[in-house]
Design an enzyme around this catalytic site. Structure first.
Site: not given
Ligand code: GRF
Length: 210
Positions: A16, A95-96, A111, A113
């Site tokens: 998080g 998850r999806l 989202n 990524h």
């Molecule tokens: C991040 O790198 C995000 O881009 C990916 O999962 C990671 C989550 O990190 N989808 P966090 O839980 O916010 O520290």
């Protein structure tokens, strides 16, 4: 959303740190929105603890409590509706997302990524890019759909891979970029400046995605 502050529902599965960046930006006045609720599919996700520390409702929804993927997603949707969420931000939710949530929030689920999509989708985007040997990778924020790491791209930030980078040093810079970009994009959404035109996301007043 013009007069009232936008309410964000954050979906997580892990540590998080992006959630924390959003909470901090809201508290520091860099984001005109509040985190209304945090939902995790995992009970021990540290992000739930971050939410509690910030006095944000933290909800664990256990997939195994629901017989179908549909019922599970209806439960997520119902919590989002209960907390009067305007925008859903997936932040490390592994998850999806079902159509039950997506249909309740058309063009309002985003989202993050850790690669320059469409390159290196999937759960290990940073490592996959590093091992491939790319010289530039980065961060993408996009509208979500029912597929992993797919949907109109709102913003991207490039991160150069240095010759002496390790996976760890690259991860640090990617996460720094994430923590800058996510609150900034959510602020643009709060300002009503992000829309989908055709298959592409458009930011009013910005020619590029940042
Ligand atoms: C991040 O790198 C995000 O881009 C990916 O999962 C990671 C989550 O990190 N989808 P966090 O839980 O916010 O520290």
């Amino acid at each position: 959303m013009a007069s009232e502050r936008m309410r964000i529902g954050v979906l997580i599965s892990g540590s998080g740190t992006n959630l924390q960046a959003i909470i901090d930006a809201s508290a520091e006045g860099r984001l005109d929105a509040d985190v209304a609720v945090v939902i995790s599919n995992l009970e021990d996700a540290y992000g739930l603890e971050r939410a509690r520390k910030a006095n944000v409702p933290a909800v664990w929804i256990d997939r195994t409590d629901y017989r179908t993927f549909r019922a599970y997603n209806e439960a997520i949707r119902d919590v989002l509706l209960e907390y009067e969420v305007d925008v859903v931000a997936m932040a490390g939710y592994m998850r999806l997302l079902g159509t039950e949530v997506l249909d309740a929030y058309p063009d309002r689920v985003v989202n993050i990524h850790p690669s320059l999509l469409p390159a290196f989708p999937g759960p290990s985007g940073i490592r996959d890019a590093f091992e491939f040997g790319v010289k530039i990778t980065g961060v993408t924020i996009h509208f979500a759909n029912e597929n992993f790491d797919d949907g109109p791209i709102i913003a991207q930030e490039a991160v150069e891979v240095a010759g002496d980078d390790t996976i760890r040093s690259l991860e640090v810079r990617i996460h720094e970029a994430e923590h800058r970009l996510y609150p900034a994009v959510l602020q643009l959404i709060a300002e009503g400046r992000v829309s989908i035109v055709g298959r592409k996301a458009r930011i009013e007043g910005v020619s590029q995605g940042r």
